[in-house]
Design a protein around this motif. Sequence first.
Motif, PDB file in Angstrom:
ATOM      1  N   VAL A 115       0.857  -1.190   0.000  1.00  0.00           N
ATOM      2  CA  VAL A 115       0.000   0.000   0.000  1.00  0.00           C
ATOM      3  C   VAL A 115       0.891   1.237   0.000  1.00  0.00           C
ATOM      4  CG1 VAL A 115      -1.683   1.357   1.295  1.00  0.00           C
ATOM      5  CG2 VAL A 115      -1.903  -1.135   1.180  1.00  0.00           C
ATOM      6  N   VAL A 116       0.627   2.139  -0.922  1.00  0.00           N
ATOM      7  CA  VAL A 116       1.312   3.437  -0.942  1.00  0.00           C
ATOM      8  C   VAL A 116       0.273   4.501  -0.603  1.00  0.00           C
ATOM      9  CG1 VAL A 116       2.551   5.126  -2.336  1.00  0.00           C
ATOM     10  CG2 VAL A 116       2.986   2.683  -2.663  1.00  0.00           C
ATOM     11  N   TRP A 117       0.412   5.093   0.586  1.00  0.00           N
ATOM     12  CA  TRP A 117      -0.496   6.171   0.993  1.00  0.00           C
ATOM     13  C   TRP A 117      -0.020   7.518   0.461  1.00  0.00           C
ATOM     14  CZ3 TRP A 117       0.639   2.166   4.359  1.00  0.00           C
ATOM     15  CH2 TRP A 117      -0.441   1.455   4.896  1.00  0.00           C
TER      16      TRP A 117
ATOM     17  N   GLY B 138      -1.885   3.994  -3.973  1.00  0.00           N
ATOM     18  CA  GLY B 138      -2.663   2.844  -4.394  1.00  0.00           C
ATOM     19  C   GLY B 138      -2.084   1.556  -3.852  1.00  0.00           C
ATOM     20  N   ILE B 139      -2.544   0.435  -4.394  1.00  0.00           N
ATOM     21  CA  ILE B 139      -2.097  -0.895  -3.991  1.00  0.00           C
ATOM     22  C   ILE B 139      -1.287  -1.494  -5.142  1.00  0.00           C
ATOM     23  CG2 ILE B 139      -2.813  -3.217  -3.316  1.00  0.00           C
ATOM     24  CD1 ILE B 139      -5.339  -1.962  -2.112  1.00  0.00           C
ATOM     25  N   TYR B 140      -0.096  -1.995  -4.815  1.00  0.00           N
ATOM     26  CA  TYR B 140       0.812  -2.532  -5.832  1.00  0.00           C
ATOM     27  C   TYR B 140       1.241  -3.945  -5.445  1.00  0.00           C
ATOM     28  CZ  TYR B 140       0.980   2.281  -7.429  1.00  0.00           C
ATOM     29  OH  TYR B 140       0.634   3.530  -7.890  1.00  0.00           O
ATOM     30  N   THR B 141       1.669  -4.713  -6.445  1.00  0.00           N
ATOM     31  CA  THR B 141       2.026  -6.113  -6.197  1.00  0.00           C
ATOM     32  C   THR B 141       3.500  -6.409  -6.435  1.00  0.00           C
ATOM     33  OG1 THR B 141       1.343  -6.662  -8.463  1.00  0.00           O
ATOM     34  CG2 THR B 141      -0.302  -6.938  -6.718  1.00  0.00           C
ATOM     35  N   SER B 142       4.305  -5.406  -6.673  1.00  0.00           N
ATOM     36  CA  SER B 142       5.747  -5.629  -6.818  1.00  0.00           C
ATOM     37  C   SER B 142       6.513  -4.478  -6.192  1.00  0.00           C
ATOM     38  CB  SER B 142       6.138  -5.768  -8.294  1.00  0.00           C
ATOM     39  OG  SER B 142       6.133  -4.510  -8.943  1.00  0.00           O
ATOM     40  N   TRP B 143       7.695  -4.809  -5.667  1.00  0.00           N
ATOM     41  CA  TRP B 143       8.509  -3.774  -5.056  1.00  0.00           C
ATOM     42  C   TRP B 143       8.976  -2.744  -6.071  1.00  0.00           C
ATOM     43  CZ3 TRP B 143       9.437  -0.961  -1.221  1.00  0.00           C
ATOM     44  CH2 TRP B 143      10.603  -0.201  -1.148  1.00  0.00           C
ATOM     45  N   GLU B 144       9.219  -3.161  -7.308  1.00  0.00           N
ATOM     46  CA  GLU B 144       9.667  -2.221  -8.330  1.00  0.00           C
ATOM     47  C   GLU B 144       8.616  -1.134  -8.563  1.00  0.00           C
ATOM     48  OE1 GLU B 144      11.769  -0.129 -11.048  1.00  0.00           O
ATOM     49  OE2 GLU B 144      12.477  -1.673  -9.647  1.00  0.00           O
TER      50      GLU B 144
ATOM     51  N   ARG C 130       4.130  -3.150   3.415  1.00  0.00           N
ATOM     52  CA  ARG C 130       3.895  -4.449   2.771  1.00  0.00           C
ATOM     53  C   ARG C 130       2.855  -5.236   3.552  1.00  0.00           C
ATOM     54  NH1 ARG C 130       5.648  -9.716   3.348  1.00  0.00           N
ATOM     55  NH2 ARG C 130       6.191 -10.863   1.446  1.00  0.00           N
ATOM     56  N   PHE C 131       1.996  -5.980   2.830  1.00  0.00           N
ATOM     57  CA  PHE C 131       0.985  -6.830   3.448  1.00  0.00           C
ATOM     58  C   PHE C 131       0.993  -8.201   2.776  1.00  0.00           C
ATOM     59  CE2 PHE C 131      -0.311  -2.504   4.204  1.00  0.00           C
ATOM     60  CZ  PHE C 131      -0.707  -2.517   5.540  1.00  0.00           C
ATOM     61  N   ALA C 132       0.522  -9.187   3.514  1.00  0.00           N
ATOM     62  CA  ALA C 132       0.584 -10.564   3.022  1.00  0.00           C
ATOM     63  C   ALA C 132      -0.577 -10.926   2.105  1.00  0.00           C
ATOM     64  CB  ALA C 132       0.624 -11.527   4.204  1.00  0.00           C
ATOM     65  N   SER C 133      -1.673 -10.183   2.164  1.00  0.00           N
ATOM     66  CA  SER C 133      -2.835 -10.522   1.345  1.00  0.00           C
ATOM     67  C   SER C 133      -3.479  -9.254   0.801  1.00  0.00           C
ATOM     68  CB  SER C 133      -3.872 -11.289   2.157  1.00  0.00           C
ATOM     69  OG  SER C 133      -4.480 -10.448   3.135  1.00  0.00           O
ATOM     70  N   ARG C 134      -4.209  -9.408  -0.286  1.00  0.00           N
ATOM     71  CA  ARG C 134      -4.898  -8.257  -0.869  1.00  0.00           C
ATOM     72  C   ARG C 134      -5.966  -7.730   0.086  1.00  0.00           C
ATOM     73  NH1 ARG C 134      -5.641  -5.481  -5.362  1.00  0.00           N
ATOM     74  NH2 ARG C 134      -4.150  -6.723  -6.544  1.00  0.00           N
ATOM     75  N   GLU C 135      -6.614  -8.631   0.807  1.00  0.00           N
ATOM     76  CA  GLU C 135      -7.649  -8.197   1.742  1.00  0.00           C
ATOM     77  C   GLU C 135      -7.066  -7.260   2.804  1.00  0.00           C
ATOM     78  OE1 GLU C 135      -7.140 -11.319   0.779  1.00  0.00           O
ATOM     79  OE2 GLU C 135      -8.942 -11.584  -0.470  1.00  0.00           O
TER      80      GLU C 135
ATOM     81  N   SER D 284      -5.547   4.741   7.492  1.00  0.00           N
ATOM     82  CA  SER D 284      -4.394   5.636   7.427  1.00  0.00           C
ATOM     83  C   SER D 284      -3.104   4.858   7.626  1.00  0.00           C
ATOM     84  CB  SER D 284      -4.491   6.721   8.509  1.00  0.00           C
ATOM     85  OG  SER D 284      -4.284   6.167   9.791  1.00  0.00           O
ATOM     86  N   TYR D 285      -2.012   5.444   7.185  1.00  0.00           N
ATOM     87  CA  TYR D 285      -0.695   4.840   7.366  1.00  0.00           C
ATOM     88  C   TYR D 285      -0.391   4.646   8.844  1.00  0.00           C
ATOM     89  CZ  TYR D 285       4.421   4.848   7.756  1.00  0.00           C
ATOM     90  OH  TYR D 285       5.720   4.557   8.083  1.00  0.00           O
ATOM     91  N   TRP D 286      -0.703   5.682   9.644  1.00  0.00           N
ATOM     92  CA  TRP D 286      -0.333   5.636  11.055  1.00  0.00           C
ATOM     93  C   TRP D 286      -1.071   4.543  11.814  1.00  0.00           C
ATOM     94  CZ3 TRP D 286       3.986   7.903  11.550  1.00  0.00           C
ATOM     95  CH2 TRP D 286       4.284   9.046  10.823  1.00  0.00           C
ATOM     96  N   SER D 287      -2.275   4.181  11.362  1.00  0.00           N
ATOM     97  CA  SER D 287      -3.019   3.120  12.048  1.00  0.00           C
ATOM     98  C   SER D 287      -2.444   1.740  11.747  1.00  0.00           C
ATOM     99  CB  SER D 287      -4.492   3.167  11.628  1.00  0.00           C
ATOM    100  OG  SER D 287      -4.635   2.827  10.258  1.00  0.00           O
ATOM    101  N   CYS D 288      -1.531   1.666  10.764  1.00  0.00           N
ATOM    102  CA  CYS D 288      -0.976   0.370  10.358  1.00  0.00           C
ATOM    103  C   CYS D 288       0.450   0.144  10.837  1.00  0.00           C
ATOM    104  CB  CYS D 288      -1.024   0.237   8.836  1.00  0.00           C
ATOM    105  SG  CYS D 288      -2.684   0.194   8.179  1.00  0.00           S
ATOM    106  N   ILE D 289       1.021   1.097  11.542  1.00  0.00           N
ATOM    107  CA  ILE D 289       2.367   0.904  12.068  1.00  0.00           C
ATOM    108  C   ILE D 289       2.341   1.064  13.582  1.00  0.00           C
ATOM    109  CG2 ILE D 289       3.449   1.732   9.951  1.00  0.00           C
ATOM    110  CD1 ILE D 289       4.035   4.339  11.381  1.00  0.00           C
ATOM    111  N   LYS D 290       3.330   0.510  14.235  1.00  0.00           N
ATOM    112  CA  LYS D 290       3.337   0.520  15.696  1.00  0.00           C
ATOM    113  C   LYS D 290       3.686   1.893  16.251  1.00  0.00           C
ATOM    114  CE  LYS D 290       4.499  -4.360  16.160  1.00  0.00           C
ATOM    115  NZ  LYS D 290       5.477  -5.354  16.664  1.00  0.00           N
TER     116      LYS D 290
END
Length: 212
Positions: free
Chosen positions: A9-11, A17-23, A39-44, A53-59
């Motif tokens: 996920v790029v916020w 958007g949501i991307y499937t490759s690091w490049e 990075r996430f393990a699944s599309r869901e 938000s980005y901040w809700s997904c990091i510690k």
Amino acid sequence: MAKARAFYVVWEGVTPGIYTSWEEVRQQTHNYPGAKYKRFASREEAEAAYRGSYWSCIKKPPRAAGPKSPAELQRLGVRLDSLAVDAACSGNPGLMEYRGVRTDTGEELFRSGPWPGGTNNIGEFLALVHALAWLHQRGLTSTPIYSDSRNAQKWVREKKCRTKLEPTPENEKIFDLIQRAEHWLQTHPTTNPILDWDTEKWGENPADFGRK
């Protein structure tokens, strides 16, 4: 063994958007100031994270930055003879609104919405164009405008709202506003400096809706 597929996920980047490759992610974030991605393990998981938000997904939470007085802002180099704009969106897409205020006093100069089916990036773009038009009508063609959205600033420079949001009957009004904003940019010279609001150093944008 095949490598597990990842979703990114790029916020904050060239095109969020949501991307499937690091490049792909690298192309969106390399040399982009303040880029935010994960990075996430699944599309869901990725889709759920992108709606938030980005901040809700990091510690680590963002460093608290309380509001500063006009004297403090001036000391830090902020132009007080300016406008500040910001947007808020409940959901992604969701109810979107934006406004512009005086940087020195916080007095609200214009406000639009809420409109259904929008995004925060669209709101930030519309807020900047509204500010440019508002100042143009008053002959204030050198007054600076502060925004904390690099995407919106880029879209204004390109005179094009490069949202990936699809038009629907629900967000028809928002796409009408986008069309009008793009037309204004293409038919009017823009001489007002658009400056980046540094939240970490200066506290919240004066136009912030206070819903974080």
